[in-house]
Design an enzyme around this catalytic site. Structure first.
Site, PDB file in Angstrom:
ATOM      1  N   HIS A   1      -9.656  -4.023  10.611  1.00 48.69           N
ATOM      2  CA  HIS A   1      -9.848  -4.447   9.708  1.00 48.69           C
ATOM      3  C   HIS A   1     -11.191  -3.282   9.356  1.00 48.69           C
ATOM      4  CE1 HIS A   1      -7.338  -7.016   8.163  1.00 48.69           C
ATOM      5  NE2 HIS A   1      -7.265  -7.336   7.325  1.00 48.69           N
TER       6      HIS A   1
ATOM      7  N   GLU B   1       0.671  -1.340   0.198  1.00 50.16           N
ATOM      8  CA  GLU B   1       0.196  -0.226   0.023  1.00 50.16           C
ATOM      9  C   GLU B   1       0.708   0.836  -0.064  1.00 50.16           C
ATOM     10  OE1 GLU B   1      -0.801  -2.477   2.108  1.00 50.16           O
ATOM     11  OE2 GLU B   1      -2.631  -3.483   1.049  1.00 50.16           O
TER      12      GLU B   1
END
Lengths: 344, 378
Positions: free
Chosen positions: A149, A80
């Site tokens: 998450h 990322e």
């Protein structure tokens, strides 16, 4: 340096009707927005994990590899910070990156690029180098994904100057806001929700661009002002419809973007109702809801007939257990209770 | 079942002009017989190195007398910066620097006073003039390598025959950004050259403590990238390796890695005192390998240089440095407007417009209508 600035269309133009029978999913609306813009300009590309061959982890980019080819729909390594930083460079040299985070929860490993580089590039180069990239993906509790998450990053990220943050609540806005995001010269964080990707509603086939910083009035009433953005707007609408049955009519303002924040529309509504409830999926401390309440107090204190009320997620990591997660998040019941509290 | 050897790597070290200023005549020529550097080019690059040293010396004094913020000297690393800068095509290739390659930036057209303006605390030092192909100085460690990869990716997408060359130190190779940039660059085969100035010290942490790798260059092997180690104080070696890497990238051969072995002869920055952690003998040994001394010896041996020329160049470099400082110090402090105007692309968002007016009217909170400070002052 070759900055790529696609022309921003006339944002004062009236928007097409929300009513109609072209019913598509939220994810399809997102795809339509990207595809329409990509057909127009070859400098736009979509990069992220699983966006190409797999058609997107959540099928937002389904069919896009076939249409645009592997040079513009790009599967990236699981990195990322890597693709966030690559987007900075690509934007500096005239491309328009759309970066998909499978989840904004995963963007935290890219915090240095996202918060320390993306929003400051223009400022630190004395106005010369912007980073007009769009970063998009799922934000907030996706349904039993556990605390690592289930991030709502807007509370954290909205604190940083230099980015624009859009959080659509419905398919219609998803298309119109994402198209505007792609045309923005500034970096845009575009926050979607896994829980809404399957939501269906009418989305006009025509092209339209929803201006940033303009709230939408989703329900109208004079008893209280309900302010929200993203998925909880839907809970506010449910709450408003139920309250209407009890004879209580409220304004529901969907902020659509929190950076910029349409504080004028909020103040106008509070001027009418004298009461405000802000519904925000983030944790309460230093949240967007806190900011809205602060600004209302700073600029509209005399308008208030009751202290402002916030409905946030509880101040704990997002729980994994189904029942606890449901308890943790804002919902219709909590919102109704909050409105009634202001009516004291 | 016998154990098979599935991979073997070799790291070459390139030196063309050795510590005694002896030139390897064979390596100093390209396979087609052209010299890696003509005499005229060596003379020009030597002058850049001397000018860079003169600015360093003056900047150090300025900082000590309170006229400049923190400043990182380039001392000892001039050959690495100048050599890489020379190999990159001015106006075509993009330099993506950290902060210890001033001479390369100047060679590519950045006005010299910009660097000092920046270190005096003015963002306008990073306002790169049109046509100058480089990105602003990057003070966080390693972040610029990903930007270089992205810029190179854009070159590839736009089918432009340009190369991005990014500079960083040995310490930066411990950052995640380094590995992610190298992985992306190689996986996507973008025209990017990673130029590591291994100056042996990351502030007070020696190279040996930074990584257990025997060389920095070998890290690129893991990313499937051509890699080499060069004597970073040898201008010829740096030019040769950089030209190879840059032209390979331009021809579509993907990214490369160069480890330039050099030494930070000065402190990390003016906020540091390296005497507290470095062995004086080590510094002394490296002072003998000073790239300026080596190149001057070479030029003198070739009868291209003498003491009179050196004295003239020293005078000229000092005068230039003084002029650079005068220019930088002569620039008026930025206006309050600039603080707001560059946060977003125009037009300024309403909330920032409000804050700008708030500041201009000395009022409180975020609302000029409150006019708090003005009211108190009145």
């Amino acid at each position: 340096m070759t900055q790529f600035a696609p022309p921003m269309p006339d944002l004062d133009r009236s928007l097409p009707s929300r009513e109609g029978d072209r019913v598509i999913q939220f994810r399809e609306a997102l795809r339509e927005a990207m595809s329409e813009e990509m057909r127009r300009d070859p400098r736009i590309f979509l990069m992220g994990e699983e966006v190409a061959e797999y058609n997107g982890a959540y099928k937002v980019s389904q069919g896009m590899l076939e249409e645009f080819g592997p040079k513009r729909i790009i599967d990236s390594p699981i990195s990322e910070n890597g693709f966030a930083g690559l987007a900075v460079g690509a934007a500096m040299y005239g491309l328009k990156p759309i970066i998909e985070f499978m989840s904004w929860s995963f963007s935290l490993v890219a915090a240095d690029q996202l918060l320390n580089n993306v929003p400051k590039m223009l400022y630190m180069s004395g106005g010369q180098w912007g980073c007009g990239a769009v970063f998009r993906g799922n934000d907030g509790a996706g349904g039993q994904l556990g605390s690592t998450h289930s991030w709502c990053v807007e509370g954290l990220y909205a604190n940083v100057p230099g980015v624009k943050i859009a959080i659509p609540s419905c398919p219609y806005d998803a298309k119109g806001l994402l198209k505007t995001a792609i045309r923005e010269k500034d970096p845009v964080f575009f926050l979607e929700s896994e829980r809404m990707l399957g939501d269906k509603a009418h989305v006009p086939s025509e092209e339209y661009y929803i201006p940033f910083g303009k709230a939408a009035l989703m329900r109208e009433g004079d008893a209280c002002t309900l302010v929200s953005f993203g998925r909880p707007v839907n809970f506010c609408i449910e709450a408003a419809d139920e309250l209407r049955g009890e004879g209580i009519e409220v304004d529901v303002l969907d902020m659509r973007t929190i950076r910029p924040l349409d504080i004028d529309s909020i103040l106008a509504s509070v001027g009418k109702t004298g009461r405000i409830v802000v519904v925000d999926q983030c944790w309460p401390f230093a949240s967007v809801a806190s900011e809205v309440v602060t600004q209302v107090c700073e600029r509209g204190f005399d308008l208030l007939d009751h202290q402002p009320v916030r409905v946030n997620s509880d101040d704990v990591p997002a729980p994994y257990a189904k029942n606890l997660e449901a308890e943790f998040l804002p919902n219709k019941t909590k919102i109704i209770a909050a409105v009634k509290k202001t009516l004291g | 079942m016998p154990v098979k050897n599935v991979y073997e790597a070799r790291i070459e070290h390139l030196q063309i002009l050795d510590e005694e200023a002896r030139l390897d005549e064979k390596l100093a020529k390209w396979p087609d017989g052209r010299p890696v550097l003509t005499d005229a080019e060596v003379l020009e690059l030597y002058q850049y190195m001397v000018r860079c040293r003169a600015v360093d010396d003056l900047a150090f004094k300025l900082q000590r007398s309170g006229r400049m913020g923190t400043y990182p000297q380039n001392r000892g690393q001039e050959a690495a910066a100048v050599g890489a800068g020379f190999a990159a095509k001015r106006g075509v290739d993009y330099l993506v620097p950290c902060y210890r390659e001033n001479a390369a930036l100047w060679m590519h057209g950045l006005p010299m006073h910009y660097v000092l303006l920046h270190w005096m605390g003015d963002e306008r030092g990073n306002q790169i003039p049109d046509g100058v192909c480089q990105t602003p100085l990057c003070i966080p460690i390693g972040t610029q390598m990903l930007h270089a990869t992205g810029i190179a990716w854009a070159f590839k997408m736009r089918k432009e025959a340009r190369v991005a060359i990014t500079f960083f130190g040995d310490g930066a190779t411990s950052e995640g950004d380094f590995h992610e940039a190298m992985n992306f660059a190689s996986a996507f085969q973008v025209p990017c050259v990673f130029f590591c100035q291994n100056n042996q010290w990351a502030i007070s942490v020696p190279r040996e403590s930074q990584t257990a790798s025997e060389t920095i260059a070998q890290k690129a092997v893991a990313y499937g990238m051509p890699t080499t180690q060069v004597d970073g104080n040898d201008l010829f070696a740096v030019v040769r390796a950089s030209t190879d890497a840059i032209e390979r990238a331009r021809a579509g051969g993907g990214p490369s890695f160069i480890e330039a072995v050099t030494y930070r002869l000065a402190d990390h920055t003016t906020a540091d005192d390296a005497r507290r952690y470095r062995d004086a003998k080590e510094v002394e040994a490296w002072q003998k390998r000073d790239p300026l001394i080596r190149l001057r010896s070479y030029l003198q041996a070739r009868k291209l240089w003498d003491d009179a020329k050196q004295a003239a160049l020293d005078d000229e470099a000092k005068a230039a440095a003084t002029e650079v400082v005068r220019t930088a110090e002569g620039i008026e402090a930025p206006s309050t407007d600039e603080m707001f105007d560059y946060t977003f692309a125009a037009p300024l968002p309403a909330e920032l417009e409000l804050q700008k007016r708030t500041l201009q009217t000395h009022s409180l909170g975020q609302d000029p209508a409150q006019a708090g400070l003005s009211a108190q002052q009145a």
